[in-house]
Design a protein around this motif. Structure first.
Motif, mmCIF file in Angstrom:
data_model
loop_
_atom_site.group_PDB
_atom_site.id
_atom_site.type_symbol
_atom_site.label_atom_id
_atom_site.label_comp_id
_atom_site.label_asym_id
_atom_site.label_seq_id
_atom_site.Cartn_x
_atom_site.Cartn_y
_atom_site.Cartn_z
ATOM 1 N N ARG A 231 51.275 48.111 50.051
ATOM 2 C CA ARG A 231 49.917 47.609 50.311
ATOM 3 C C ARG A 231 49.633 47.543 51.811
ATOM 4 N N PRO B 68 42.739 53.218 50.636
ATOM 5 C CA PRO B 68 42.673 52.227 49.546
ATOM 6 C C PRO B 68 43.809 52.353 48.547
ATOM 7 N N ARG C 106 46.333 50.941 46.058
ATOM 8 C CA ARG C 106 46.393 49.741 45.222
ATOM 9 C C ARG C 106 47.693 49.732 44.428
ATOM 10 N N GLN D 296 49.725 47.605 41.261
ATOM 11 C CA GLN D 296 49.564 46.663 40.159
ATOM 12 C C GLN D 296 50.786 46.697 39.260
ATOM 13 N N PRO E 243 40.298 47.939 44.197
ATOM 14 C CA PRO E 243 41.450 47.034 44.315
ATOM 15 C C PRO E 243 41.521 45.967 43.227
ATOM 16 N N GLN F 195 41.994 43.947 39.727
ATOM 17 C CA GLN F 195 42.977 44.037 38.666
ATOM 18 C C GLN F 195 42.421 44.843 37.498
#
Length: 424
Positions: free
Chosen positions: A331, A340, A342, A344, A357, A359
């Protein structure tokens, strides 16, 4: 720009296309960079041209102990010297089975198989036999094998066959629902009295490492109980990875049946179906589950050795710490380059992509992400010596240490710099 010579891999690839379709023995590898490997050691891979790669794909997940763990390989070699398959039982089956059940914690019986694909089918067969119902619920974006009744693709919200030659009507027994939407599941089970099972990846590792919302799995369990539906957890990826007891332990939810594989056997091809005795014992009369190589001697040796290693020296804290640092580092590098990036998921299995970004909670949310761009970036990562999947999943193993963390972040930053400079 990093340039890695892969002349030998290119030669082997050209030879392979004359041997097997597309030069690969699994269609998952068709989109790969065409690298041929000579060996793996711990968290590293070494290709036919002598290049090294820090590995965060781990053979699509099985190498949770790292590549070629001596404790597992030595056990398999020793056991195989006594034979492989007998067409009958052997004592190591009991040892592996008892250790498996004690490790998982919730299950009362286990059957060993070879692949998650076939064991998922065994789970559905049991559910149908137990309930007398024909259909099942699954969630958009989950993967439960490549057979006709399981392999799907979703385009513009419409789910259908994912392969030429696939029989579309085999999907007629399935209700497809969005993950993390308890209202949709509640309505379906209330309206339909023909549902035998709900089958789910507790964490959707095959699609974005989508985690369950707080309380979601508990609500799924309650709905299945209310409607007499068998709850199946497909823990082929999450089993023995998220915790010794898998997702069932991590989230505190007990399924009726669980499907296991990958991390269970230290890189060897073994799968398992576990569950409540009242269901599993139906295999002893009336419900068929067969296979020449089920519970082979090498398979049971691998399970016994791998689970013993996980119990005697639990790696879960180390894996979680490494993965959390890696996620944070990725990140930070994205932010420093104005990209960008991301991240998760959970530290032991997470997803990297570009785009929104926020969830992601279901498969439809994945459409917001620029996965095509990430797949191009994954090729650059491979050129810089980071072995990852184009689809974005990253796996952390017990063999990853501070050394690998330092190397991967250096290589990730160099790859990201080249990627941005290339205008892609």
């Amino acid at each position: 720009m990093s340039v890695r010579v892969r002349d030998r891999s290119a030669e082997l690839g050209a030879r392979a296309v004359g041997i097997t379709p597309g030069g690969v023995h699994s269609n998952v590898r068709l989109a790969g960079p065409g690298v041929f490997f000579e060996r793996g050691e711990g968290a590293w891979l070494f290709d036919a041209d002598g290049n090294d790669y820090v590995d965060y794909l781990l053979g699509q997940g099985p190498n949770f102990l790292g590549h070629a763990p001596a404790v597992v390989n030595n056990a398999v070699a020793g056991a195989a010297r006594r034979g492989s398959v007998f067409g009958a039982q052997h004592s190591l089956e009991n040892e592996a089975g008892e250790l498996f059940l004690d490790s998982v914690g919730w299950a009362e019986r286990v059957r060993f198989g070879v692949t998650g694909t076939e064991v998922d089918q065994a789970a559905l067969r049991l559910a149908r036999a137990a309930t007398g119902r024909s259909k099942f619920v699954r969630f958009e974006g989950t993967y439960h094998g490549w057979l006709d009744n399981m392999l799907v693709t979703t385009v513009d919200g419409v789910t259908g066959p994912a392969s030429a030659g696939q029989l579309a009507h085999h999907l007629d027994d399935t209700y497809f629902l969005p993950y993390n939407d308890i209202a949709a599941l509640s309505a379906t089970l209330a309206e339909r009295d023909d549902v035998a099972a709900v089958i789910a990846e507790p964490v959707m590792c095959n699609s974005g490492a989508i985690v369950p919302r707080d309380g979601y799995l508990q609500q799924v369990r309650q709905l299945c109980d209310r409607h007499g539906v068998v709850l199946i957890f497909d823990e082929v990826i999450t089993g023995f990875r998220l915790a010794l007891g898998g997702a069932a332990e991590r989230f505190g939810v007990t399924p009726d049946l669980g499907v296991y594989g990958k991390a269970m056997a230290g890189g060897w091809p073994v799968a398992a179906l576990a569950g409540k005795a009242e269901l599993m014992d139906m295999f002893a009369g009336g419900v068929n589950h067969s296979g020449t190589f089920n519970s082979s001697v090498p398979a049971c040796a691998a399970v016994t050795a791998a689970l013993t290693a996980l119990r005697e020296d639990p790696p879960y804290k180390r894996v979680e710490d490494h993965g959390a640092k890696l996620m944070a580092g990725i990140r930070e590098l994205g932010a420093s380059h104005g990209v960008p990036v991301r991240v998760q998921g959970l530290p032991m299995a997470f997803h990297v992509s570009f785009g929104d970004p926020d969830q992601v909670w279901d498969y439809a949310g994945m459409a917001r992400l620029d996965q095509v761009r990430y797949a191009r970036f994954a090729e650059v990562l491979v050129d810089h010596g980071v072995w990852v999947a184009p689809r974005g999943i990253w796996y952390v193993s017990a063999a990853h240490s501070e050394r690998e963390l330092e190397v991967v972040l250096q290589r990730f930053e160099a790859a990201l710099g080249d990627f941005v400079a290339g205008g892609t």
